[in-house]
Design a protein around this motif. Structure first.
Motif, short mmCIF file in Angstrom:
data_model
loop_
_atom_site.label_atom_id
_atom_site.label_comp_id
_atom_site.label_asym_id
_atom_site.label_seq_id
_atom_site.Cartn_x
_atom_site.Cartn_y
_atom_site.Cartn_z
N PRO A 91 0.44 -1.39 -0.45
CA PRO A 91 0.19 0.47 0.02
C PRO A 91 1.35 1.55 0.03
CG PRO A 91 -0.70 -1.68 1.00
CD PRO A 91 0.61 -2.37 1.51
N GLU A 92 1.76 1.21 0.96
CA GLU A 92 2.68 2.50 1.14
C GLU A 92 4.06 2.84 -0.96
OE1 GLU A 92 2.94 -0.06 3.11
OE2 GLU A 92 2.20 1.44 4.21
N GLY A 93 3.19 1.49 -1.40
CA GLY A 93 4.26 1.83 -2.80
C GLY A 93 5.27 0.33 -3.31
N LEU A 94 6.43 0.55 -3.62
CA LEU A 94 7.17 -0.84 -3.87
C LEU A 94 8.35 -0.57 -3.46
CD1 LEU A 94 7.21 -0.38 -8.61
CD2 LEU A 94 6.20 -1.92 -6.56
N ARG A 95 8.34 -1.73 -3.31
CA ARG A 95 9.35 -2.25 -2.05
C ARG A 95 10.70 -3.10 -2.28
NH1 ARG A 95 8.07 -4.41 3.87
NH2 ARG A 95 6.91 -6.67 3.08
N PHE A 96 12.03 -2.66 -2.03
CA PHE A 96 12.44 -4.33 -2.43
C PHE A 96 12.27 -4.81 -1.58
CE2 PHE A 96 16.96 -5.89 -2.46
CZ PHE A 96 16.94 -6.17 -3.56
N LYS A 97 12.01 -6.33 -1.94
CA LYS A 97 11.98 -7.27 -1.08
C LYS A 97 11.62 -8.31 -2.10
CE LYS A 97 10.75 -9.28 3.26
NZ LYS A 97 11.65 -8.66 3.95
N PRO A 98 12.89 -9.37 -2.37
CA PRO A 98 13.40 -10.18 -3.39
C PRO A 98 12.45 -11.44 -2.47
CG PRO A 98 15.35 -9.06 -2.88
CD PRO A 98 13.82 -8.66 -1.39
N HIS A 99 11.69 -12.17 -3.63
CA HIS A 99 10.63 -13.34 -3.48
C HIS A 99 10.58 -14.28 -4.45
CE1 HIS A 99 7.80 -10.36 -4.80
NE2 HIS A 99 6.88 -10.90 -5.02
N VAL A 100 10.87 -15.20 -3.95
CA VAL A 100 10.03 -16.24 -5.64
C VAL A 100 8.16 -16.85 -4.91
CG1 VAL A 100 12.28 -16.51 -6.28
CG2 VAL A 100 10.55 -18.00 -4.61
N ASN A 101 7.62 -16.59 -6.04
CA ASN A 101 5.86 -17.45 -6.03
C ASN A 101 6.30 -19.21 -5.05
OD1 ASN A 101 5.24 -14.99 -8.20
ND2 ASN A 101 4.60 -15.06 -5.72
N GLY A 102 5.04 -19.54 -4.46
CA GLY A 102 4.86 -20.62 -4.44
C GLY A 102 4.34 -21.56 -5.58
N TYR A 103 3.88 -22.92 -4.67
CA TYR A 103 3.47 -23.85 -6.10
C TYR A 103 2.50 -23.79 -5.52
CZ TYR A 103 8.22 -24.18 -7.93
OH TYR A 103 9.65 -24.30 -8.03
N LYS A 104 1.31 -24.47 -6.41
CA LYS A 104 -0.54 -25.57 -6.34
C LYS A 104 -0.41 -26.58 -7.64
CE LYS A 104 -3.22 -21.86 -7.06
NZ LYS A 104 -4.08 -21.32 -7.28
N GLY A 149 19.37 -16.87 -1.20
CA GLY A 149 18.52 -18.29 0.02
C GLY A 149 17.70 -17.72 0.17
N PRO A 150 16.68 -18.85 1.08
CA PRO A 150 15.24 -18.43 1.21
C PRO A 150 15.37 -18.38 2.91
CG PRO A 150 14.97 -21.11 0.99
CD PRO A 150 16.64 -19.96 0.51
N GLU A 151 14.59 -16.63 3.23
CA GLU A 151 14.65 -17.06 4.63
C GLU A 151 14.42 -18.02 5.16
OE1 GLU A 151 12.21 -12.99 5.30
OE2 GLU A 151 13.81 -12.32 4.70
N ASP A 152 13.08 -18.73 5.01
CA ASP A 152 12.84 -19.96 5.48
C ASP A 152 13.10 -21.26 4.61
OD1 ASP A 152 11.54 -22.32 6.56
OD2 ASP A 152 9.55 -21.97 5.64
N PRO A 153 14.33 -22.12 5.98
CA PRO A 153 15.02 -23.65 4.79
C PRO A 153 14.11 -24.27 4.58
CG PRO A 153 15.32 -22.47 7.32
CD PRO A 153 14.56 -21.68 7.00
N ASP A 154 12.70 -24.41 5.17
CA ASP A 154 12.19 -25.37 4.24
C ASP A 154 11.12 -24.93 2.94
OD1 ASP A 154 13.23 -27.36 6.45
OD2 ASP A 154 11.38 -26.53 7.11
N ALA A 155 11.93 -23.11 2.13
CA ALA A 155 10.79 -22.44 1.60
C ALA A 155 11.11 -23.26 0.51
CB ALA A 155 10.49 -21.42 1.38
N PRO A 156 10.44 -24.12 -0.54
CA PRO A 156 11.34 -24.19 -2.02
C PRO A 156 11.82 -22.92 -2.54
CG PRO A 156 9.05 -23.91 -2.28
CD PRO A 156 9.03 -24.28 -0.70
N MET A 157 12.70 -23.00 -3.28
CA MET A 157 13.00 -21.77 -4.01
C MET A 157 14.10 -22.22 -5.43
SD MET A 157 15.48 -19.04 -3.30
CE MET A 157 16.98 -19.56 -3.58
N TYR A 158 13.10 -22.91 -6.20
CA TYR A 158 14.38 -23.38 -7.63
C TYR A 158 14.59 -22.60 -8.62
CZ TYR A 158 12.82 -27.88 -4.75
OH TYR A 158 12.66 -28.80 -4.45
N LEU A 159 15.73 -21.82 -9.07
CA LEU A 159 15.34 -20.42 -9.61
C LEU A 159 15.61 -20.84 -10.83
CD1 LEU A 159 17.68 -18.43 -7.94
CD2 LEU A 159 15.14 -17.94 -7.50
N MET A 160 16.10 -22.21 -11.25
CA MET A 160 15.81 -22.60 -12.86
C MET A 160 15.67 -24.44 -12.92
SD MET A 160 20.05 -21.73 -13.74
CE MET A 160 20.55 -20.40 -14.38
N GLY A 161 14.32 -24.43 -11.76
CA GLY A 161 13.97 -25.47 -11.80
C GLY A 161 14.38 -27.14 -10.94
#
Length: 385
Positions: A91-104, A149-161
Motif C-alpha cells: 500500500p505504501e508503494g514498491l519496496r525492495f523485497k526479493p521473493h519467489v512465488n510458491g507452487y500449487k 537463499g530463502p529466509e525459511d529453510p523449508d521453503a522451495p526455491m528453484y530458480l532454474m527448476g
C-alpha cells in the motif's frame, strides 16, 4: 624582448604526437604490444570477461550455490523455474523485497499426472547472504553463508527448476562449472607438457627420432576421435571412485590432445634451431634441454598461449560428450555433461525443458573461450596489421 609562451593544444601534446607514439612502440615489450592489440578486439575482450566470470563461479561455487548439489525434495520433482521478483507492491508503494512465488499442485485431467502451477498468492522471501548448509570456503574456512537463499529453510526455491529427484538445477549447474572448466585446464596443462616436450625433441633432433614421433602422431590423429574416446573411457573400471574417474578422463583427453600442439612446436623448432641465438646458447655451454626451455620455447610462447586457449573448449566438449553418453564422469560427480544426462530422452525434455540449461552453459563457455583464443592468436603477432 618578451617571449609569448602558450600551452600546447590537446592535438599537439607530447603524449599524442606521432613521434612520441612511435618511440613508445619501439621500446615496448612484446607483451605490451600484445595487450595493446588484444584490447582492440572487442569480442576477445568480451570473451575474456565472460571466461574470468565463469572461473570465479567455479572457485566460489559453494558460496554462490543456494543449496548443496545432492540436496533433494521428493515433493518437488520436475518443479518448474520460479522467477525471482526483486520488488513487492505494498500500500505504501514498491519496496525492495526479493521473493519467489510458491507452487500449487494440480492434476492434469487428460494425462492424469501431477503438474505444478505458480501460486501468485504464496510468497517465499529471499535474502542475500543467507544462512544455509555449512561448507568450507576455498577449502579453508568453515562457514554457512550463501550469496542467496530463502529466509525459511523449508521453503522451495528453484530458480532454474528441479530435476527428477527434486534437486535444484541452478545449484547443480554452479557446482558443475568447477568440474567442467577445471578438466579443461588440467587436460590442457598435461597436453602442454607433452606437446612441447615431444614436439621440441622431434624438431630439435630430427632424423630417426623425428620420424618415430611423427608416425606416432599420425597414427593417433588417424583414429576417429569419438570412437577412440569412447573406447578408452569404457576401459575405465566401473568400481573406480569418482576422483579416479575424473583423473582418468583427464589423462585420456590429454594423451589424445597433445598431437596438434606437438606439430606446431616441431615446425617452429625446425626453423629456430639454425638461428644465431640458438647457436650462441649451445656454444656458451647450454645443455640441449636448457636451450629448448630457456631460449627456443620463450621465442614463440605467445603462439603457444593462443593455441592452448583454443584447445580448452575442445577438452570441455570432449568431457561433456563422454559424460552425456554415460562413458565419462559419473554421479555423484556433478559436471555439465552429467547434468545433461537428465535430458537424454524426449519425454524428459517435453516435461522439463529447463534440464537443457547446462547445454546453454556449455555453449556460452565454449564461445567465450573461442573468442578469447582468437584475440590472443591475432595479438600474438602484434606487428601484423
Amino acid at each position: 624582448m618578451a617571449t609569448d609562451v602558450r600551452p600546447l593544444s590537446p592535438a599537439t601534446t607530447p603524449a599524442e604526437t606521432p613521434e612520441t607514439v612511435e618511440s613508445s612502440v619501439s621500446v615496448a615489450s612484446q607483451w605490451q604490444l600484445m595487450w595493446w592489440k588484444f584490447r582492440k578486439h572487442r569480442l576477445a575482450m568480451l570473451g575474456g570477461i565472460v571466461t574470468i566470470f565463469i572461473y570465479l563461479v567455479a572457485i566460489f561455487a559453494e558460496f554462490l550455490a543456494p543449496f548443496p548439489p545432492d540436496a533433494f525434495s521428493a515433493r518437488h520433482t520436475y518443479a518448474p523455474p520460479q522467477p525471482l521478483h526483486l520488488f513487492e507492491r505494498t500500500p505504501e508503494g514498491l519496496r525492495f523485497k526479493p521473493h519467489v512465488n510458491g507452487y500449487k499442485v494440480e492434476i492434469d485431467p487428460v494425462a492424469l499426472r501431477r503438474t505444478f502451477v505458480v501460486d501468485e498468492e504464496a510468497k517465499h522471501y529471499v535474502r542475500l547472504f543467507a544462512k544455509g548448509a555449512p561448507y568450507k570456503l576455498l577449502g579453508l574456512f568453515e562457514t554457512d553463508i550463501h550469496l542467496i537463499g530463502p529466509e525459511d529453510p523449508d521453503a522451495p526455491m528453484y530458480l532454474m527448476g528441479a530435476d527428477r529427484l527434486g534437486r535444484d538445477v541452478f545449484s547443480r549447474l554452479i557446482y558443475g562449472t568447477r568440474i567442467s572448466m577445471s578438466i579443461g585446464l588440467v587436460g590442457v596443462a598435461i597436453s602442454f607438457v607433452l606437446g612441447i616436450l615431444l614436439g621440441g625433441i622431434s624438431g630439435f633432433y630430427g632424423g630417426a627420432i623425428d620420424n618415430l614421433i611423427q608416425r606416432v602422431i599420425e597414427f593417433i590423429r588417424s583414429i576417429p576421435t569419438i570412437p577412440l574416446w569412447m573406447g578408452l573411457a569404457a576401459a575405465l573400471p566401473a568400481d573406480w571412485s569418482p576422483l579416479r574417474v575424473y583423473f582418468g578422463i583427464t589423462i585420456i583427453l590429454s594423451f589424445i590432445g597433445w598431437t596438434g600442439l606437438a606439430r606446431v612446436v616441431r615446425g617452429r623448432f625446425l626453423s629456430l634451431r639454425t638461428e644465431d641465438f640458438v647457436l650462441a646458447a649451445r656454444l656458451d655451454g647450454s645443455s640441449e634441454l636448457r636451450t629448448i626451455w630457456k631460449h627456443m620455447v620463450p621465442s614463440f610462447f605467445s603462439h603457444i598461449i593462443a593455441s592452448l586457449t583454443l584447445a580448452i573448449p575442445g577438452m570441455i566438449l570432449a568431457e561433456t560428450s563422454l559424460s552425456f553418453l554415460g562413458l565419462g564422469l559419473r554421479p555423484p560427480i556433478v559436471s555439465w555433461g552429467v547434468l545433461m544426462q537428465e535430458a537424454q530422452n524426449i519425454r524428459s525434455v517435453a516435461t522439463a525443458p529447463w534440464l537443457l540449461i547446462p547445454g546453454l552453459a556449455v555453449v556460452v563457455a565454449v564461445l567465450a573461450l573461442n573468442f578469447l583464443g582468437d584475440g590472443l592468436r591475432d595479438a600474438a603477432d602484434p606487428y601484423n596489421r
